[in-house]
Design an enzyme around this catalytic site. Structure first.
Site, PDB file in Angstrom:
ATOM      1  N   TYR A   1       0.857  -1.179   0.000  1.00 48.15           N
ATOM      2  CA  TYR A   1       0.000   0.000   0.000  1.00 48.15           C
ATOM      3  C   TYR A   1       0.890   1.224   0.000  1.00 48.15           C
ATOM      4  O   TYR A   1       1.809   1.320   0.836  1.00 48.15           O
ATOM      5  CB  TYR A   1      -0.898  -0.006   1.242  1.00 48.15           C
ATOM      6  CG  TYR A   1      -1.785   1.216   1.385  1.00 48.15           C
ATOM      7  CD1 TYR A   1      -1.521   2.189   2.360  1.00 48.15           C
ATOM      8  CD2 TYR A   1      -2.883   1.395   0.562  1.00 48.15           C
ATOM      9  CE1 TYR A   1      -2.336   3.295   2.501  1.00 48.15           C
ATOM     10  CE2 TYR A   1      -3.718   2.512   0.700  1.00 48.15           C
ATOM     11  CZ  TYR A   1      -3.428   3.466   1.671  1.00 48.15           C
ATOM     12  OH  TYR A   1      -4.233   4.564   1.806  1.00 48.15           O
TER      13      TYR A   1
ATOM     14  N   LYS B   1       4.775   9.497   8.637  1.00 45.59           N
ATOM     15  CA  LYS B   1       4.647   8.959   9.999  1.00 45.59           C
ATOM     16  C   LYS B   1       5.702   9.503  10.977  1.00 45.59           C
ATOM     17  O   LYS B   1       5.632  10.656  11.378  1.00 45.59           O
ATOM     18  CB  LYS B   1       4.654   7.424   9.927  1.00 45.59           C
ATOM     19  CG  LYS B   1       3.448   6.888   9.098  1.00 45.59           C
ATOM     20  CD  LYS B   1       3.419   5.396   9.036  1.00 45.59           C
ATOM     21  CE  LYS B   1       2.463   4.894   7.990  1.00 45.59           C
ATOM     22  NZ  LYS B   1       1.057   4.859   8.405  1.00 45.59           N
TER      23      LYS B   1
ATOM     24  N   ASP C   1       9.472   2.584  -0.550  1.00 42.72           N
ATOM     25  CA  ASP C   1       8.449   3.299   0.209  1.00 42.72           C
ATOM     26  C   ASP C   1       8.674   2.967   1.685  1.00 42.72           C
ATOM     27  O   ASP C   1       8.270   1.916   2.169  1.00 42.72           O
ATOM     28  CB  ASP C   1       7.054   2.866  -0.253  1.00 42.72           C
ATOM     29  CG  ASP C   1       5.972   3.548   0.572  1.00 42.72           C
ATOM     30  OD1 ASP C   1       4.780   3.347   0.277  1.00 42.72           O
ATOM     31  OD2 ASP C   1       6.319   4.266   1.521  1.00 42.72           O
TER      32      ASP C   1
HETATM   33  P1  KE4 Z   1      -0.681   8.429   4.328  1.00 44.38           P
HETATM   34  O1  KE4 Z   1      -1.149   9.116   3.074  1.00 44.38           O
HETATM   35  O2  KE4 Z   1      -1.768   7.617   5.002  1.00 44.38           O
HETATM   36  O3  KE4 Z   1       0.051   9.372   5.297  1.00 44.38           O
HETATM   37  O4  KE4 Z   1       0.475   7.382   3.906  1.00 44.38           O
HETATM   38  C1  KE4 Z   1       0.173   6.407   2.941  1.00 44.38           C
HETATM   39  C2  KE4 Z   1       1.145   5.248   3.086  1.00 44.38           C
HETATM   40  C3  KE4 Z   1       2.163   5.119   2.152  1.00 44.38           C
HETATM   41  N1  KE4 Z   1       3.063   4.115   2.240  1.00 44.38           N
HETATM   42  C4  KE4 Z   1       3.003   3.214   3.257  1.00 44.38           C
HETATM   43  C5  KE4 Z   1       4.031   2.124   3.323  1.00 44.38           C
HETATM   44  C6  KE4 Z   1       1.991   3.315   4.253  1.00 44.38           C
HETATM   45  O5  KE4 Z   1       1.960   2.408   5.252  1.00 44.38           O
HETATM   46  C7  KE4 Z   1       1.039   4.341   4.170  1.00 44.38           C
HETATM   47  C8  KE4 Z   1      -0.094   4.497   5.165  1.00 44.38           C
HETATM   48  N2  KE4 Z   1      -0.250   3.446   6.101  1.00 44.38           N
HETATM   49  C9  KE4 Z   1      -1.608   3.195   6.578  1.00 44.38           C
HETATM   50  C10 KE4 Z   1      -1.493   2.108   7.658  1.00 44.38           C
HETATM   51  N3  KE4 Z   1      -1.508   0.838   7.078  1.00 44.38           N
HETATM   52  C11 KE4 Z   1      -2.287   4.421   7.065  1.00 44.38           C
HETATM   53  C12 KE4 Z   1      -3.490   4.175   7.943  1.00 44.38           C
HETATM   54  C13 KE4 Z   1      -4.738   4.723   7.309  1.00 44.38           C
HETATM   55  O6  KE4 Z   1      -4.922   4.570   6.076  1.00 44.38           O
HETATM   56  O7  KE4 Z   1      -5.543   5.295   8.088  1.00 44.38           O
END
Ligand code: KE4
Length: 429
Positions: free
Chosen positions: A144, A267, A239
């Site tokens: 993701y 994060k 990533d």
């Molecule tokens: P954000 O746009 O949510 O800040 O980041 C996206 C993203 C990109 N790459 C990786 C490896 C990530 O884990 C994420 C976001 N992680 C999720 C948790 N699995 C965010 C939680 C959510 O969607 O509320």
């Protein structure tokens, strides 16, 4: 546990916010029940609207490497606040932030701040396409990278939790340039490169996948990926939104000893505030406006508040390199306790872990990619989740997420978690 207030708030929230939440995975859809409305956090604990206290392992999905409200981040925020919140103009804070990341992650020569992981990965793909003048890119099933249209193809995290790997609203045109390979399967990458010779701008991967549960890349797979990208002049993007500064000071790149051409962050680098970043080799990053033709922008990118919190977090990391040994000890302690419980219960559920990010899969198959992660019994996970919640342990409300330990988790917290895990599993099995 009494959840009355959370139930009321959830009903009200659903009138004004789609599904009552601002991010789908929070809605408890895959585990059932009512999402808890949290009032405050402190160290390893969070407290919900009904006053219930939990030892928690989400850490806001990764940012809280030091638990909630660490003094050095709160103090930095308070002093920054006095000067104002945002200027829409460059500040010295942004230079300090860029310098410390380029210092801690050797592969990064230049970096740009954004406000989420999604913006970081989206922008990294655009820069790679602009630099190589190629259109396609490879991602891996179960990974993701945020919710930009062209990533929502067999994605992980919330998309996987909903069993809708490819989201409506993503046009065929947008999906056309997204190629999907299998995680830890180098042949699936080779066949795509063969089929789309000289058309592939980038390969983006979570070097330690955290969005299909935790699935680390095999070292030889990642090494071969690096070689393939060198041979084919493909930009390798790690990533590290989740693994960056989580598994080591230098992230997964340090753990594996493999450098990517570009890296994305989020994060932890925001210290709990909205921050993302993407960086890499100078010649790639210099394709970005205003010096290069690839446009990318953001009103609040590099804003002083988020930079102050992020800089406090990264400075603490820089000054306390022993931090990762402490996290390893705590995480190993918990892993050992959970594995001892499973031995007592004659179960061999798959448990994966890299440093302080781990996952207990409710399957006795070994898990090393998307297909094997899917073998998990998500219904059983949902029941386990609620039994642990009743015992004051707050886990990810989905089988396909990571569990995070922070420096704030005490041995007593871990013992309580190990005991709750044993009692919950005993009741279920
Ligand atoms: P954000 O746009 O949510 O800040 O980041 C996206 C993203 C990109 N790459 C990786 C490896 C990530 O884990 C994420 C976001 N992680 C999720 C948790 N699995 C965010 C939680 C959510 O969607 O509320």
């Amino acid at each position: 546990m009494n959840y009355t207030k959370s139930k009321e708030l959830f009903e009200e929230a659903k009138h004004y916010i789609p599904g009552g939440v601002n991010s789908p995975v929070r809605a408890f859809t895959s585990v059932g029940g009512t999402p808890l409305f949290i009032e405050r956090g402190e160290g390893s604990r969070i407290y919900d609207a009904d006053g219930n206290e939990y030892i928690e392992y989400i850490g806001s999905w990764g940012p809280h490497l030091f638990g909630h409200n660490p003094s050095f981040i709160m103090d930095a925020l308070k002093s920054s606040l006095k000067n104002g919140t945002s200027f829409g103009a460059p500040t010295e804070l942004e230079i300090k932030m860029a310098k410390i990341i380029t210092e801690l992650v050797p592969s990064i020569e230049k970096i740009r701040m954004v406000n989420s992981g999604t913006e970081a990965t989206m922008s990294a793909i655009r820069a790679a396409r602009g630099f190589t003048n190629r259109n396609k890119f490879i991602k891996f099933e179960g990974c993701y990278h945020g919710h930009a249209d062209y990533f929502l193809i067999k994605a992980g995290s919330g998309a996987l939790t909903f069993g809708v790997p490819t989201s409506p609203g993503v046009t065929k045109g947008n999906a056309a340039d997204t190629l999907v390979a299998d995680y830890n399967d180098i042949d699936s990458v080779k066949s795509l490169i063969l089929e789309y010779k000289n058309e592939i701008a980038a390969i983006i991967i979570e070097p330690i996948a955290g969005n299909m549960g935790v699935v680390p890349a095999n070292k030889e797979f990642l090494t071969e990926l690096r070689t393939l990208c060198d041979e084919e002049s493909i930009i390798l993007i790690f990533d590290e939104v989740m693994s960056g500064f989580r598994v080591a000071k230098g992230g997964a790149q340090e753990v594996y000893g493999i450098e990517s051409d570009m890296t994305t962050f989020g994060k932890i680098i925001g210290g709990g505030l909205p921050v993302g970043a993407f960086g890499g080799k100078k010649e790639i990053m210099d394709t970005l406006a205003p010096i290069g033709p690839v446009y990318q922008a953001g009103t609040l990118s590099g804003n002083p508040l988020a930079m102050s919190a992020g800089l406090a977090a990264l400075t603490h990391i820089k000054k306390n390199a022993n931090l990762y040994n402490i996290l390893e000890e705590k995480s190993k302690y918990l892993e050992t306790g959970l594995k001892e419980n499973m031995k007592k219960l004659n179960k061999t559920y798959a448990m994966t872990r890299v440093g302080s990010m781990s996952c207990l899969f409710f399957t006795e198959h070994s898990v090393n990619n998307f297909a094997t992660a899917l073998k998990s019994d998500t219904e059983l996970y949902g029941k386990y989740f609620h039994k642990m919640l009743e015992r004051g342990i707050y886990l990810a409300p989905s089988q396909f997420e990571a569990m995070f330990i922070s420096t704030a988790h005490s041995t007593d917290d871990l013992d309580k978690t190990i005991e709750a895990n044993y009692l919950s599993l005993k009741e279920l099995l």
